[in-house]
Design an enzyme around this catalytic site. Sequence first.
Site, mmCIF file in Angstrom:
data_model
loop_
_atom_site.group_PDB
_atom_site.id
_atom_site.type_symbol
_atom_site.label_atom_id
_atom_site.label_comp_id
_atom_site.label_asym_id
_atom_site.label_seq_id
_atom_site.Cartn_x
_atom_site.Cartn_y
_atom_site.Cartn_z
ATOM 1 N N LYS A 121 -43.004 51.363 -6.201
ATOM 2 C CA LYS A 121 -42.203 50.321 -6.853
ATOM 3 C C LYS A 121 -41.333 50.917 -7.951
ATOM 4 O O LYS A 121 -40.121 50.671 -8.006
ATOM 5 C CB LYS A 121 -43.107 49.245 -7.441
ATOM 6 C CG LYS A 121 -42.334 48.055 -8.025
ATOM 7 C CD LYS A 121 -43.100 47.337 -9.107
ATOM 8 C CE LYS A 121 -43.002 48.089 -10.412
ATOM 9 N NZ LYS A 121 -43.596 47.353 -11.554
ATOM 10 N N ASP A 139 -42.166 43.893 -6.868
ATOM 11 C CA ASP A 139 -43.186 43.604 -7.872
ATOM 12 C C ASP A 139 -43.828 42.259 -7.538
ATOM 13 O O ASP A 139 -43.602 41.709 -6.453
ATOM 14 C CB ASP A 139 -42.582 43.607 -9.281
ATOM 15 C CG ASP A 139 -41.636 42.431 -9.522
ATOM 16 O OD1 ASP A 139 -41.332 41.676 -8.559
ATOM 17 O OD2 ASP A 139 -41.208 42.247 -10.673
#
Length: 218
Positions: A121, A139
Amino acid sequence: MRKKERFENVIDWFQKNMPIAETELHYNNAFELLIAVILSAQCTDKRVNMITPRLFKDFPTPEALAASTPEVIFEYIRSISYPNNKAKHLVGMARMLVNDFNSEVPDTLEKLIKLPGVGRKTANVIQSVVYNKAAMAVDTHVFRVSNRIGLTTNSKNPLVTELELTKYIPKGLIPIAHHWLILHGRYVCQARTPKCDQCGLRPFCKYYSDSHKLEKDS
């Protein structure tokens, strides 16, 4: 509504209603953004922005941060989540930048995820925001909103969500689409009480359609 049609409608709505969408983390360069994103894991951007100015001032370069210790950095970031681990990650990340990457923040997933504290991420955020690459960082907001709207179907994890989103979103729009979904999740499609009455995506939203149908049937 077919998935391709839902994506087209959602993208069109965001382009018209949120033509500018950017990270809410404060930074001046790739190194500062990398620090901020590492700190933002399971912590709000608002909290991160409160503590980074002093950190950036005292450790403006990878060399300066690499010369420090986790114990020193802990005192700067003690008010955020998991400060012990993040202090170790920041110092380790800086040392690897200096030793392995000529003090430059890498621009590829493969290199970025070698850095302490950097997962997929975080690496995708850096690729997208700094280098404008078609990388979709997933996220909790992106994961939740994508599923609710119906852009993803029973996605089991962030990687599946990432792959499905990048399959349907045009490559050139992926960097901004990341921010569309985050900001929508942060301010409208919130986890506990989504503000459906304020949401312009209602006509294309699977969650709204399903819940509205249930209200009619009850």
